[in-house]
Design a protein around this motif. Structure first.
Motif, PDB file in Angstrom:
ATOM      1  N   GLY A 135       0.815  -1.208   0.000  1.00 50.66           N
ATOM      2  CA  GLY A 135       0.000   0.000   0.000  1.00 50.66           C
ATOM      3  C   GLY A 135       0.849   1.259   0.000  1.00 50.66           C
ATOM      4  O   GLY A 135       0.512   2.254  -0.659  1.00 50.66           O
ATOM      5  N   TYR A 182       2.277   1.719  -3.534  1.00 48.58           N
ATOM      6  CA  TYR A 182       1.272   2.289  -4.427  1.00 48.58           C
ATOM      7  C   TYR A 182       1.113   3.792  -4.198  1.00 48.58           C
ATOM      8  O   TYR A 182       1.040   4.577  -5.152  1.00 48.58           O
ATOM      9  N   SER A 183       1.023   4.199  -2.946  1.00 50.03           N
ATOM     10  CA  SER A 183       0.808   5.613  -2.633  1.00 50.03           C
ATOM     11  C   SER A 183       1.977   6.471  -3.110  1.00 50.03           C
ATOM     12  O   SER A 183       1.777   7.541  -3.690  1.00 50.03           O
ATOM     13  N   GLN A 207      -3.138  -4.582   0.373  1.00 49.40           N
ATOM     14  CA  GLN A 207      -2.220  -3.481   0.640  1.00 49.40           C
ATOM     15  C   GLN A 207      -1.202  -3.804   1.731  1.00 49.40           C
ATOM     16  O   GLN A 207      -0.124  -3.213   1.772  1.00 49.40           O
ATOM     17  N   SER A 253      -4.693   3.823  -4.595  1.00 48.45           N
ATOM     18  CA  SER A 253      -4.290   2.792  -3.648  1.00 48.45           C
ATOM     19  C   SER A 253      -5.448   2.398  -2.746  1.00 48.45           C
ATOM     20  O   SER A 253      -5.719   1.207  -2.544  1.00 48.45           O
TER      21      SER A 253
END
Length: 540
Positions: free
Chosen positions: A113, A116-117, A132, A328
């Motif tokens: 996660g 992704y962010s 995530q 995300s």
């Protein structure tokens, strides 16, 4: 803390944080994702660099001390821990080091996660998984399935180089041109087989101008079956569907209250679909209606539908980005929807046909498969089907088994369908994943209780494990082989024996198993990396 453990700890470099039995944080530190396994490791060593891993391996070899490697602890059979072992924990290795616009080193302990962010702020992504809280290390080495798979391939397909601590203690950097055999094996050969991978050099992919995420639900019997039949046949042609769309489906047991059940069924069965599309909402809706027809509702009929525009962050748009729903987060919402835990139904009173389980139960199933540790059991397989009729027969067999299973609101039991095809078919010889021509992947899942209720009811654990094993056994006319990221050691009668282990691993590695064993012998001469389902050496 025992005196023997203290003596061992005294031999570690002082900068490595060690937690052992008797420490106040021990029972927190020992927990892994699957709390069905109450392992009691001797020590947990938190490594921050490859040199720390070197020190841990040197200690284990000097004292013949058993160890396990833990990146995020999401190994479904609990093999990232064990009784009396040293856990080499990589969770504090959680950095992203950007090399240029399109390449970065990402450490094994970095949570997906967070990856992704960070990458979304740059308008980029790696084709990671849907959960995530999984860390990059285990996901990538097992191959890695996620919502960008048909667009950008498996997670391992974006890796250009590894940093790995080998059995002899050296740090190596396998790539396509340096140690190419080891590089190939690490791309889908499973975690912990050839060394301790501490970071990955990724090629970063573009999110493009816009992506759209969605979720759909079908509760009526004919629609629930029809949707999955269309989905399976649609993916049977590996290149017919636009690779910009990756989806997962779930067929799950639901509350029978108010449902018109077929004869002999104890529960309703619902179907769900969710996914990520590299394109606009309008283009996605047109694509879904093209293939699924009247099963696709108007926009208001979607459980969720989010179009997200992407721009690399700068001072001008940073504030507006904070106000929007991150991709995300929405990927997490879609994943939790397709992999349901919190029921969308009111808890039901146990009806007469299901009887009394005589087990302590909770009011609801776990809130998520990703948010915290839970006891669970999963297994996997690939379809044998080669005709429309065979794909349809598989869907019907799954629906029938689920319908004859009792619904209880305190446990989630379901089948997940994960799309393949698209980029998965590109250059399959470059990775160890052995089933690139399969159209989709199946995963039977069962989740119950939460960390606060762990280790309290062995009978409950046995009941749900048996359900997963029996479900897969029932589907054997329709499925074959298995996926190492969704590991299950119960696929053969005696996996604890040398012959049983070979039979089991061949189901996961297929025709690549022989080559993987040869590579294991070359890089781990003394079989240092040895656990319940590690690849054994080929001693010929």
């Amino acid at each position: 803390m025992s005196q023997s453990n203290q003596n061992f700890i005294d031999q570690f470099p002082k900068h490595i944080r060690i937690i052992s039995m008797g420490d106040s944080l021990y029972h927190y530190a020992r927990v892994i994702s699957n709390t069905r396994f109450g392992h009691l490791p001797a020590m947990i060593a938190y490594c921050k660099a490859a040199s720390d891993v070197q020190d841990c391996l040197a200690f284990c070899k000097a004292h013949t001390f058993p160890f396990r490697i833990r990146s995020g602890g999401h190994q479904h059979e609990g093999m990232s821990s064990g009784n009396g072992v040293l856990i080499i924990d990589l969770s504090e290795m959680d950095t992203i080091e950007y090399l240029d616009h399109d390449h970065a080193w990402i450490s094994s302990g970095k949570q997906l996660g967070k990856v992704y962010s960070a990458l979304e702020a740059r308008g980029q992504i790696i084709p990671g998984g849907g959960c995530q809280s999984v860390n990059v290390g285990g996901l990538t080495q097992g191959g890695g399935w996620g919502p960008s798979i048909r667009k950008y391939g498996m997670t391992c397909d974006s890796v250009l180089e590894f940093e790995i601590v080998l059995a002899d203690g050296t740090i190596a950097y396998p790539s396509a041109t340096h140690l190419p055999d080891l590089f190939w094996a690490l791309k889908g050969g499973g975690g912990g087989n050839f060394g301790v991978v501490t970071k990955f050099k990724f090629k970063l992919s573009s999110l493009g101008e816009v992506t759209t995420s969605f979720s759909l639900l079908w509760t009526e019997r004919n629609e629930a079956i029809k949707a999955l039949k269309i989905w399976t046949v649609l993916h049977a042609d590996l290149t017919a569907l636009d690779p910009a769309l990756s989806t997962a489906c779930g067929m799950m047991i639901a509350d029978p209250k108010g449902a018109n059940l077929p004869e002999g069924h104890l529960s309703a069965v619902h179907s769900r679909m969710g996914g990520l599309f590299y394109g606009s909402k309008d283009a996605l809706l047109a694509l879904l209606k093209k293939h699924f027809g009247d099963l696709i509702p108007e926009e208001s009929g979607f459980v969720s539908l989010l179009e997200k525009k992407h721009h690399p962050s700068n001072k001008k748009n940073l504030a507006s980005q904070k106000e929007t729903f991150s991709l995300s987060r929405h990927q997490s919402v879609v994943s939790e929807f397709v992999n349901p835990t919190t029921p969308m139904y009111n808890p039901t009173v146990l009806h007469d046909r299901c009887g009394d389980r005589n087990l302590r139960v909770l009011p609801d199933a776990p809130a998520s498969t990703c948010d915290r540790p839970h006891p669970h059991k999963v297994t996997s397989g690939f379809p044998k089907a080669s005709t429309v009729q065979e794909h349809h027969a598989l869907v019907e067999a799954i629906y029938e088994y689920l319908g004859r299973t009792c619904f209880y609101s305190d446990v989630s039991r379901y089948m997940s369908f994960h799309c393949l095809g698209g980029a998965v078919t590109h250059h399959p010889e470059q990775r160890a994943f052995a089933f690139p021509t399969k159209p989709y992947l199946l995963q039977i899942q069962c989740w119950w209780d939460d960390a606060g209720n762990a280790f309290t009811n062995e009978e409950r654990n046995k009941t749900y494990v048996h359900w997963v094993v029996d479900f897969r056994k029932n589907l054997l006319p329709h499925i074959e082989n298995a996926f190492i990221n969704f590991v299950d050691k119960s696929l053969v009668p005696h996996p604890e024996t040398p012959a049983g282990r070979l039979d089991l691993l061949e189901m996961y590695y297929g025709a690549n198993f022989k080559k993987l064993r040869e590579i294991k012998k070359n890089y781990d001469t003394d079989n240092l990396f040895d656990f319940e389902m590690s690849i054994p050496q080929d001693k010929k």
